[in-house]
Design a protein around this motif. Structure first.
Motif, PDB file in Angstrom:
ATOM      1  N   THR A  50       0.850  -1.191   0.000  1.00  0.00           N
ATOM      2  CA  THR A  50       0.000   0.000   0.000  1.00  0.00           C
ATOM      3  C   THR A  50       0.881   1.234   0.000  1.00  0.00           C
ATOM      4  OG1 THR A  50      -1.677  -1.165   1.300  1.00  0.00           O
ATOM      5  CG2 THR A  50      -1.842   1.232   1.226  1.00  0.00           C
ATOM      6  N   ALA A  51       0.561   2.186  -0.869  1.00  0.00           N
ATOM      7  CA  ALA A  51       1.237   3.478  -0.899  1.00  0.00           C
ATOM      8  C   ALA A  51       0.181   4.552  -0.670  1.00  0.00           C
ATOM      9  CB  ALA A  51       1.931   3.682  -2.246  1.00  0.00           C
ATOM     10  N   THR A  52       0.617   5.749  -0.301  1.00  0.00           N
ATOM     11  CA  THR A  52      -0.325   6.826  -0.009  1.00  0.00           C
ATOM     12  C   THR A  52       0.163   8.157  -0.561  1.00  0.00           C
ATOM     13  OG1 THR A  52       0.716   7.460   2.092  1.00  0.00           O
ATOM     14  CG2 THR A  52      -0.964   5.724   2.180  1.00  0.00           C
ATOM     15  N   GLY A  53      -0.796   9.068  -0.602  1.00  0.00           N
ATOM     16  CA  GLY A  53      -0.470  10.458  -0.800  1.00  0.00           C
ATOM     17  C   GLY A  53      -0.084  11.019   0.559  1.00  0.00           C
ATOM     18  N   ARG A  54      -0.125  12.339   0.690  1.00  0.00           N
ATOM     19  CA  ARG A  54       0.162  12.969   1.980  1.00  0.00           C
ATOM     20  C   ARG A  54      -1.048  13.796   2.384  1.00  0.00           C
ATOM     21  NH1 ARG A  54       4.513  16.325   1.161  1.00  0.00           N
ATOM     22  NH2 ARG A  54       3.399  18.202   1.715  1.00  0.00           N
ATOM     23  N   PHE A  55      -1.660  13.446   3.487  1.00  0.00           N
ATOM     24  CA  PHE A  55      -2.888  14.091   3.936  1.00  0.00           C
ATOM     25  C   PHE A  55      -2.702  15.610   3.991  1.00  0.00           C
ATOM     26  CE2 PHE A  55      -5.964  15.718   6.884  1.00  0.00           C
ATOM     27  CZ  PHE A  55      -7.104  15.004   6.576  1.00  0.00           C
ATOM     28  N   GLY A  56      -3.654  16.319   3.396  1.00  0.00           N
ATOM     29  CA  GLY A  56      -3.661  17.777   3.449  1.00  0.00           C
ATOM     30  C   GLY A  56      -2.760  18.463   2.446  1.00  0.00           C
ATOM     31  N   ALA A  57      -1.976  17.708   1.707  1.00  0.00           N
ATOM     32  CA  ALA A  57      -1.049  18.301   0.745  1.00  0.00           C
ATOM     33  C   ALA A  57      -1.763  18.596  -0.573  1.00  0.00           C
ATOM     34  CB  ALA A  57       0.116  17.354   0.486  1.00  0.00           C
ATOM     35  N   ASP A  58      -1.157  19.462  -1.372  1.00  0.00           N
ATOM     36  CA  ASP A  58      -1.600  19.678  -2.745  1.00  0.00           C
ATOM     37  C   ASP A  58      -1.046  18.507  -3.551  1.00  0.00           C
ATOM     38  OD1 ASP A  58      -2.616  20.960  -5.056  1.00  0.00           O
ATOM     39  OD2 ASP A  58      -0.637  21.823  -5.455  1.00  0.00           O
ATOM     40  N   MET A  59      -1.944  17.686  -4.096  1.00  0.00           N
ATOM     41  CA  MET A  59      -1.498  16.456  -4.747  1.00  0.00           C
ATOM     42  C   MET A  59      -1.890  16.411  -6.216  1.00  0.00           C
ATOM     43  SD  MET A  59      -2.112  13.628  -1.765  1.00  0.00           S
ATOM     44  CE  MET A  59      -3.607  14.280  -1.062  1.00  0.00           C
ATOM     45  N   ARG A  60      -1.032  15.758  -6.987  1.00  0.00           N
ATOM     46  CA  ARG A  60      -1.278  15.467  -8.393  1.00  0.00           C
ATOM     47  C   ARG A  60      -1.114  13.962  -8.570  1.00  0.00           C
ATOM     48  NH1 ARG A  60      -2.696  19.935  -7.850  1.00  0.00           N
ATOM     49  NH2 ARG A  60      -1.840  21.821  -8.696  1.00  0.00           N
ATOM     50  N   THR A  61      -1.951  13.381  -9.395  1.00  0.00           N
ATOM     51  CA  THR A  61      -1.848  11.944  -9.625  1.00  0.00           C
ATOM     52  C   THR A  61      -1.672  11.658 -11.103  1.00  0.00           C
ATOM     53  OG1 THR A  61      -4.251  11.699  -9.786  1.00  0.00           O
ATOM     54  CG2 THR A  61      -3.265  11.353  -7.619  1.00  0.00           C
ATOM     55  N   GLU A  62      -1.035  10.527 -11.350  1.00  0.00           N
ATOM     56  CA  GLU A  62      -0.907   9.973 -12.691  1.00  0.00           C
ATOM     57  C   GLU A  62      -1.331   8.524 -12.584  1.00  0.00           C
ATOM     58  OE1 GLU A  62       3.216  10.331 -13.634  1.00  0.00           O
ATOM     59  OE2 GLU A  62       3.111  12.495 -13.909  1.00  0.00           O
ATOM     60  N   MET A  63      -2.139   8.066 -13.532  1.00  0.00           N
ATOM     61  CA  MET A  63      -2.531   6.662 -13.492  1.00  0.00           C
ATOM     62  C   MET A  63      -2.929   6.175 -14.863  1.00  0.00           C
ATOM     63  SD  MET A  63      -6.299   6.439 -11.855  1.00  0.00           S
ATOM     64  CE  MET A  63      -6.508   8.037 -11.114  1.00  0.00           C
TER      65      MET A  63
END
Length: 159
Positions: free
Chosen positions: A120-133
């Motif tokens: 399992t991997a995660t983003g960072r709670f509360g951060a400005d996030m960008r995803t690629e999938m």
């Protein structure tokens, strides 16, 4: 607790421009935490998601779970899933849990899903996030712990 479950070939999330999590084939999960959610909600969703048979078997039938395929999971927090869009054109997020409570339940969910899948991997709670999938199918399922608890849909325009 509500989630968007997407079957993927691979995915990555960047928090504030820095790679935070990356996975291969498996599931990409956007997770929203409502103010009335509990640890039970996290546990119900994690159990259901780990057993959800949405991967193809040798006959092409969706009959395998992420655990069956030894897949990976990327979990990204997303309070906007808790939007109340029933009035006007600007959604409000009053149904979402306050950040400290939401983060605790997000972390509990991540812990629960991590116990059930290989990686399992995660983003960072509360951060400005960008995803690629790269989606697979695409197969996308909206899942809510209120439905699993036989409460039905949530009020306020959310699931």
């Amino acid at each position: 607790m509500t989630t968007v479950v997407q079957r993927i070939k691979n995915a990555a999330v960047y928090a504030d421009g820095v790679l935070s999590g990356k996975v291969g084939a498996g599931l990409y999960l956007l997770l929203g935490v409502f103010s009335d959610d509990t640890e039970e909600d996290a546990e119900l969703l994690a159990e259901k998601i780990a057993k959800l048979r949405i991967f193809s078997d040798e006959g092409g039938k969706m009959n395998l779970s992420v655990t069956d395929i030894d897949g990976e999971v990327l979990v990204v927090s997303n309070f906007t899933l808790c939007a109340d869009y029933s009035h006007g054109n600007r959604p409000n997020y009053l149904l979402a849990a306050p950040p400290e409570r939401a983060n605790a339940l997000y972390e509990h969910f991540v812990s629960e899903i991590s116990r059930r899948v290989r990686f399992t991997a995660t983003g960072r709670f509360g951060a400005d996030m960008r995803t690629e999938m790269t989606t697979d199918g695409p197969v996308t399922i909206l899942m809510d712990s209120a439905v699993l608890k036989n409460k039905g849909r949530r009020s306020g325009g959310a699931l």
